[in-house]
Design a protein around this motif. Sequence first.
Motif, PDB file in Angstrom:
ATOM      1  N   SER A 128      45.784  39.379  36.064  1.00 53.85           N
ATOM      2  CA  SER A 128      46.361  37.865  36.302  1.00 53.85           C
ATOM      3  C   SER A 128      47.420  37.773  35.164  1.00 53.85           C
ATOM      4  N   CYS A 131      50.446  39.637  35.464  1.00 56.08           N
ATOM      5  CA  CYS A 131      51.207  39.092  36.241  1.00 56.08           C
ATOM      6  C   CYS A 131      52.126  37.998  35.651  1.00 56.08           C
ATOM      7  N   ALA A 163      55.784  41.808  38.213  1.00 53.16           N
ATOM      8  CA  ALA A 163      54.773  40.680  38.545  1.00 53.16           C
ATOM      9  C   ALA A 163      54.427  40.504  40.259  1.00 53.16           C
ATOM     10  N   LYS A 164      55.431  41.015  40.910  1.00 48.91           N
ATOM     11  CA  LYS A 164      54.988  40.715  42.392  1.00 48.91           C
ATOM     12  C   LYS A 164      53.876  41.588  42.717  1.00 48.91           C
ATOM     13  N   LEU A 167      50.787  40.294  41.557  1.00 51.80           N
ATOM     14  CA  LEU A 167      50.500  38.833  42.129  1.00 51.80           C
ATOM     15  C   LEU A 167      49.593  39.049  43.326  1.00 51.80           C
ATOM     16  N   ASP A 168      48.535  38.226  43.258  1.00 52.13           N
ATOM     17  CA  ASP A 168      47.562  38.186  44.379  1.00 52.13           C
ATOM     18  C   ASP A 168      47.327  37.066  45.040  1.00 52.13           C
ATOM     19  N   ILE A 169      47.950  36.701  46.151  1.00 55.75           N
ATOM     20  CA  ILE A 169      47.758  35.286  46.725  1.00 55.75           C
ATOM     21  C   ILE A 169      46.767  35.255  47.807  1.00 55.75           C
ATOM     22  N   GLY A 173      42.263  32.803  43.538  1.00 51.54           N
ATOM     23  CA  GLY A 173      43.219  32.460  42.537  1.00 51.54           C
ATOM     24  C   GLY A 173      42.634  31.883  41.248  1.00 51.54           C
ATOM     25  N   SER A 177      46.872  31.827  37.921  1.00 49.75           N
ATOM     26  CA  SER A 177      47.740  32.021  39.420  1.00 49.75           C
ATOM     27  C   SER A 177      48.574  31.092  39.320  1.00 49.75           C
ATOM     28  N   SER A 180      51.557  31.309  37.186  1.00 56.22           N
ATOM     29  CA  SER A 180      52.753  32.347  37.435  1.00 56.22           C
ATOM     30  C   SER A 180      53.598  31.941  38.573  1.00 56.22           C
ATOM     31  N   LEU A 181      52.910  31.320  39.727  1.00 59.47           N
ATOM     32  CA  LEU A 181      53.686  30.893  40.764  1.00 59.47           C
ATOM     33  C   LEU A 181      54.775  29.678  40.312  1.00 59.47           C
TER      34      LEU A 181
END
Length: 613
Positions: A128, A131, A163-164, A167-169, A173, A177, A180-181
């Motif tokens: 994270s 990211c 970063a994509k 990224l873990d959605i 989170g 997270s 980052s979003l």
Amino acid sequence: MVSSGHSVHAIIGATLDEDNSEGYFGTSSAGTFMQSVKKLVQQKIYGIPGLPLSSPLTHGRTPPASGHYITQPKPVEYVLPSRRRADILMSCYWRYVHVLYPYLDKMQMEEDYEKLWKADGSIVDERSFMCLINVIFALSSQIDESTPIGDRQRTAQVFYLRAKELLDIVETGSVRSVQSLLLLGQYYQSTSEPHPCWIFTGLAIRTAQSLGLHFTETSECAADIRTRELFRKVWHGCILMDRVVSMTYGRPCMVGPKAALAVPLPLPIDEEYLTPENSQSRSPQAPRTYSVEFYVLSLKLYDVMHDILFSFYSVNGQACQPGEAKDLTFLDQGQNSVFEIERRLSRWADSIPTHLRLNLSNKPNSGTAEATLHRQAVVLHQRKLHVRLLLLRPVLSAFITSEFHDGDRPVPLDSLLSQRVYLQCAIVCVKVALEAIDTIHKAKGSGVGELNFCSAWWYNVLYLYTSATVLIAARLSPAVLADVSEESVLSGWRIAMEILEEYSVIGASIKRLTTTLRLLLEAVPQQYSRLKGNARQGQTDVSSAPQVQPENILPQAAWRPQASSDFLSTFQDDANGGLLGDDGDLENAVLLDFDTVFDPNDLSWLTTIPLDA
């Protein structure tokens, strides 16, 4: 059926595992009810005390300041730029972004950043963190003055893709997270793709809610004051971005006003000066920077903006009918009238401390602490002017429409005072637009990609486009031009277009905006005057006179910039970047199309932006 090993169900929510790791679940969850029954049984039979059933932290632990709830680390493979390049991008972020959007704990970030370059460095949830670092690099690449303007988007795209990948959605989170979003949403504001900006902002809000950041108790139960303030800054960052993108795209906000007020605003103290001694004080004695103080002022300003959007625009789900614009009384009724909101804006402006008040005549040297304060003052002023334009544009639109219908009739004595008041509001709207353009003109850098003391270029484009449409509308009103000379209006227009032309090298979408403005400047006054003249002569031909519309029915021939990209796409780009019709004649092609679609009742072009499809 494959078992995931989780103690929750996607529909039911948390089950009987009290210490679940899937985030917060509210009282309407079926799983929450099951846990409540279990606690009651324990208390009744075994005398085991349980947590208060009303506590929002009953179903989910206080989120960590960084890292996921999941403790098992995932393998991370990543690529870093050179240390020198990374330092430049991080410095750019702290200098230009963090001072306006202090979502991060700078001290913790710098500590973890240093660990990246050490063989024995250990970072909590490295995935994270990497990211977030790549999102920072992507956003900084768009404003890094050491990078040629033509290379910025390509460089930023490289970091965004990294970063994509990280990224873990899907997982619950973390606060990291959410950060980052939020920054991904800001990154996409600098592109010509509005949809990802909208989606990433929504994901940030949903992730924050899954962590319980929308509850006061979540931050109150934080381990220390810095973590508490971080939670509040991040949650209010979600609210800020929610309102900004809703304003930009004309869509409903996800977070309502009551939910926005539920969590206290952050203390206006930067994290390096946060101590238990000043945890309740808003005026610490130690010398400090002012990033969070600026941030809190912006949050209060956007609270006013939310009420403007809800009261006078269609973001509340109820479309504003063009016919309603003739009835000026809707602007001074209710708690959120134009005049009441104007008073709120005035009180907000009075609350700005001296060091954040704008003084364009005294520009400090770049790179100093005074330069940061000056830029914050400029950006705060830009935001205030834009919010005032949002407030006064409906008045200008309504006044012009009423002037069209009632221009040759004497104003009744009982309506004379209100008519004069609305005229003054329209005049002030035009003057605010001129001031917004002048502020950018004086504060922007000499080069296209230089921020100097301004907002980022993508915000300047928004402010310039909004102001330019107001100036186009001003030329439709003889009463307004009697107070604000057409010479000053055209002078402001030329300055706005010159700056937009400079920015147009950044992307094709800006070139489309400038083209749209030119079409509006040439075609709208001509068509407006012609149709007004026809109305005076009593002509009723449907192709030239406005039609009486049934109540709550939109005009069939209304021209709306929401579809302007389709409208503009009917023309072809020439070698100079202009737009030509099939016969190569721009003016004739445009005016021909306006003959069939222009309606003077509909000034929606004044309140919308022709975004890319």
